[in-house]
Design an enzyme around this catalytic site. Structure first.
Site, PDB file in Angstrom:
ATOM      1  N   LYS A  66      -6.041   0.377   0.078  1.00 57.55           N
ATOM      2  CA  LYS A  66      -5.565  -0.940  -0.352  1.00 57.55           C
ATOM      3  C   LYS A  66      -4.043  -1.046  -0.401  1.00 57.55           C
ATOM      4  O   LYS A  66      -3.471  -2.088  -0.062  1.00 57.55           O
ATOM      5  CB  LYS A  66      -6.167  -1.302  -1.708  1.00 57.55           C
ATOM      6  CG  LYS A  66      -7.680  -1.451  -1.674  1.00 57.55           C
ATOM      7  CD  LYS A  66      -8.239  -1.801  -3.036  1.00 57.55           C
ATOM      8  CE  LYS A  66      -9.763  -1.891  -3.001  1.00 57.55           C
ATOM      9  NZ  LYS A  66     -10.324  -2.316  -4.292  1.00 57.55           N
ATOM     10  N   ASP A 100      -9.728  -8.684  -5.549  1.00 57.30           N
ATOM     11  CA  ASP A 100     -10.240  -7.852  -6.640  1.00 57.30           C
ATOM     12  C   ASP A 100     -10.050  -8.513  -8.002  1.00 57.30           C
ATOM     13  O   ASP A 100     -10.948  -8.493  -8.852  1.00 57.30           O
ATOM     14  CB  ASP A 100      -9.538  -6.488  -6.652  1.00 57.30           C
ATOM     15  CG  ASP A 100     -10.090  -5.522  -5.624  1.00 57.30           C
ATOM     16  OD1 ASP A 100     -11.258  -5.690  -5.202  1.00 57.30           O
ATOM     17  OD2 ASP A 100      -9.363  -4.586  -5.240  1.00 57.30           O
TER      18      ASP A 100
END
Length: 273
Positions: A66, A100
């Protein structure tokens, strides 16, 4: 021609994103398919370029990719501020997003948590912790980030302080931190299948006024959540964060409203088998 979507990560065998997204595509009658690929940090740039060249519709990124993705794709302003990307879209340019935080917030709100003013203890300081801490701090939560390497949590807290209240520390005073928290979030991989007996905390460290949220979703009930139940704490499974962050990615890629209940049932069904 069938449009291909994928999730990249290392490890990736545990991922239920293919089950979830393929169920959504089927429910909507879309000629699309979603797969999981094991991709290392070193190969991420080539993998993203290859997916773009082959006409993939979009990507998800999971551990440990990420933060690395920021060096490769053009992040939207929110992902750039957060410092982590979990969704890549190929419609115009190679664009990165972070869903997220949205997924985590919706999972907590579903569980009755009032974000504004909540004292939130996040354990871990990786890509997921970045997205979640930025979102919750921006919505008024008081964030403490505890990590095995204090320097990393302190740096993350300094970044998060751009949008809200945050501090970073090590794990040496974890008992005190949990006692003072309203919400405990595990943003590490501890407890993930097959290491199902690992946990960041046990029942004796928790209290009945705590909400315990584990972003690990496989197994459905992690060791941390079992220990939280023993302490009388409220528990939140990582399944709904997976579903909500996936739904937001689906919306970004397709401009179609995702079938959230279908996605949830697909994940729950896979976890029950």
């Amino acid at each position: 021609m069938k449009k291909v979507f994928a999730v990249f990560g290392d490890p990736i065998e545990h991922s239920l994103s293919p089950v979830m997204h393929n169920a959504a595509f089927k429910a909507l009658g879309m000629d699309c398919t979603y797969h999981a690929f094991r991709v290392s940090r070193e190969n991420l740039k080539d993998a993203i370029k290859g997916a773009h060249a082959m006409g993939f519709g979009g990507l998800n990124l999971t551990v440990p990719l990420k933060e690395e993705a920021l060096k490769i794709v053009q992040p939207d302003p929110l992902a750039a501020t957060m410092g982590a990307i979990n969704t890549v879209d190929f419609k115009c340019t190679v664009r990165g997003y972070n869903t997220d935080g949205i997924g985590a917030k919706r999972a907590l709100v579903d569980a009755g948590v009032k974000i504004e003013g909540a004292k939130v203890l996040i354990v871990g300081a990786g890509g997921a912790a970045r997205g979640i801490s930025f979102k919750l701090a921006g919505d008024g939560a008081d964030i403490t980030i505890a990590n095995r390497t204090p320097e990393k949590s302190i740096q993350l807290a300094e970044d998060v302080a751009l949008v809200g209240n945050a501090r970073g520390c090590g794990l040496d005073k974890l008992d005190e931190l949990i006692a003072d928290a309203n919400v405990l979030i595990n943003c590490t991989s501890l407890g993930m299948h097959p290491q199902v007996e690992a946990t960041i905390a046990i029942a004796e460290q928790m209290h009945s006024g705590l909400v315990v949220f584990d972003i690990v979703y496989n197994p459905l009930k992690t060791k941390l959540l079992k220990e939280a139940e023993k302490a009388g704490a409220k528990t939140v499974s990582g399944v709904m964060m997976l579903v909500y962050q996936g739904a937001e990615a689906f919306r970004i890629w397709t401009d179609v409203e995702p079938p959230v209940e279908v996605m949830k049932e697909a994940v729950m069904g896979a976890l029950r088998t």
